[in-house]
Design a protein around this motif. Sequence first.
Motif, PDB file in Angstrom:
ATOM      1  N   ASP A  86       0.821  -1.209   0.000  1.00 41.47           N
ATOM      2  CA  ASP A  86       0.000   0.000   0.000  1.00 41.47           C
ATOM      3  C   ASP A  86       0.859   1.264   0.000  1.00 41.47           C
ATOM      4  N   GLU A  87       2.171   1.097  -0.197  1.00 41.23           N
ATOM      5  CA  GLU A  87       3.082   2.253  -0.112  1.00 41.23           C
ATOM      6  C   GLU A  87       4.251   2.051  -1.077  1.00 41.23           C
ATOM      7  N   VAL A  88       4.018   2.371  -2.329  1.00 46.35           N
ATOM      8  CA  VAL A  88       5.052   2.242  -3.353  1.00 46.35           C
ATOM      9  C   VAL A  88       5.697   3.606  -3.588  1.00 46.35           C
ATOM     10  N   HIS A  89       7.032   3.639  -3.587  1.00 51.63           N
ATOM     11  CA  HIS A  89       7.786   4.877  -3.738  1.00 51.63           C
ATOM     12  C   HIS A  89       8.592   4.883  -5.030  1.00 51.63           C
ATOM     13  N   ALA A  97       8.468  -1.024  -2.838  1.00 56.98           N
ATOM     14  CA  ALA A  97       7.323  -1.208  -1.941  1.00 56.98           C
ATOM     15  C   ALA A  97       7.828  -0.935  -0.525  1.00 56.98           C
ATOM     16  N   ARG A  98       7.688   0.316  -0.085  1.00 56.80           N
ATOM     17  CA  ARG A  98       8.345   0.750   1.148  1.00 56.80           C
ATOM     18  C   ARG A  98       7.820   0.012   2.372  1.00 56.80           C
ATOM     19  N   ASP A  99       6.523  -0.262   2.416  1.00 54.27           N
ATOM     20  CA  ASP A  99       5.984  -0.974   3.568  1.00 54.27           C
ATOM     21  C   ASP A  99       6.532  -2.392   3.653  1.00 54.27           C
ATOM     22  N   ALA A 100       6.668  -3.044   2.509  1.00 58.23           N
ATOM     23  CA  ALA A 100       7.252  -4.387   2.508  1.00 58.23           C
ATOM     24  C   ALA A 100       8.729  -4.336   2.884  1.00 58.23           C
ATOM     25  N   PRO A 129       5.587   8.692  -2.262  1.00 57.43           N
ATOM     26  CA  PRO A 129       4.639   7.691  -2.746  1.00 57.43           C
ATOM     27  C   PRO A 129       4.196   7.908  -4.186  1.00 57.43           C
ATOM     28  N   LEU A 130       3.847   6.790  -4.802  1.00 55.03           N
ATOM     29  CA  LEU A 130       3.185   6.759  -6.098  1.00 55.03           C
ATOM     30  C   LEU A 130       1.803   6.138  -5.925  1.00 55.03           C
TER      31      LEU A 130
END
Length: 261
Positions: free
Chosen positions: A110-113, A149-152, A236-237
Amino acid sequence: MRIARFSIDGNVAFGAVEGDGTVDSGDLVLDIIKGIPYADFELSGTKVPLSKVRLLPPVLPNKVVAIGRNYAEHAAELGNEVPDVPVAFFKPTTSVIGSGDAIEYPSFSDEVHYEAELAVVIGRMCREVPRERVKDVIFGYTCANDVTARDAQKREKQWARAKGFDTSCPLGPWVETDLDPSDLAIQATVNGEQRQLGRTSEMIRSIEDLVVHITEAMTLLPGDVILTGTPAGVGPLHVGDEVAVSIEGIGTLTNKVIKRG
């Protein structure tokens, strides 16, 4: 020289980019190369407008070796210290896409950079390269986006999924072979708004440092790619965004974000 890889009428070829415009300007033409660009080659003299072809990733690397936390301000913005040695990780070949291709938002994040980066393209097989020979093994440079995927990345100790999902390594639009990479402006925009702006001179470890460090451990092959780290300003994107990475002396790599189908 700018070397592009492209498809036309179902055929894939390399070509030398001629003209002073941009990818979208309609002013550029490609002089098709005889053979492959890593060896001695000739220009065929057969020219096609760039607007009539589909740009592909400029290389198909055997491996992409990426370096993390190579800009001090970027390390700080994510709450990390500058590492004592370069932090290296891999992005698989299935992550590589070209300019104009879509970044597919992964279902597990849910948090792609975005992360704008200078990419080094290797031109010959090499191992244990001494510092004074580094320039001899480099074919050229291109733009890269180390989509993450920053959250991952935060919840998983290894970065394989966070950094290596399909479409997470846009490269392009072409390789510039005649360039001094030591002090280039590098920026990222999202929907036309500037988000990152830095210079390659801000790297903690130089390209020479990175090539020496990596080739102490592994053989690099023609077309392999080294990502050199990102300056501060990552963010984020979202589905529907258009992200562009521009590097002085090279050009602009542009990709839209879509929902994975």
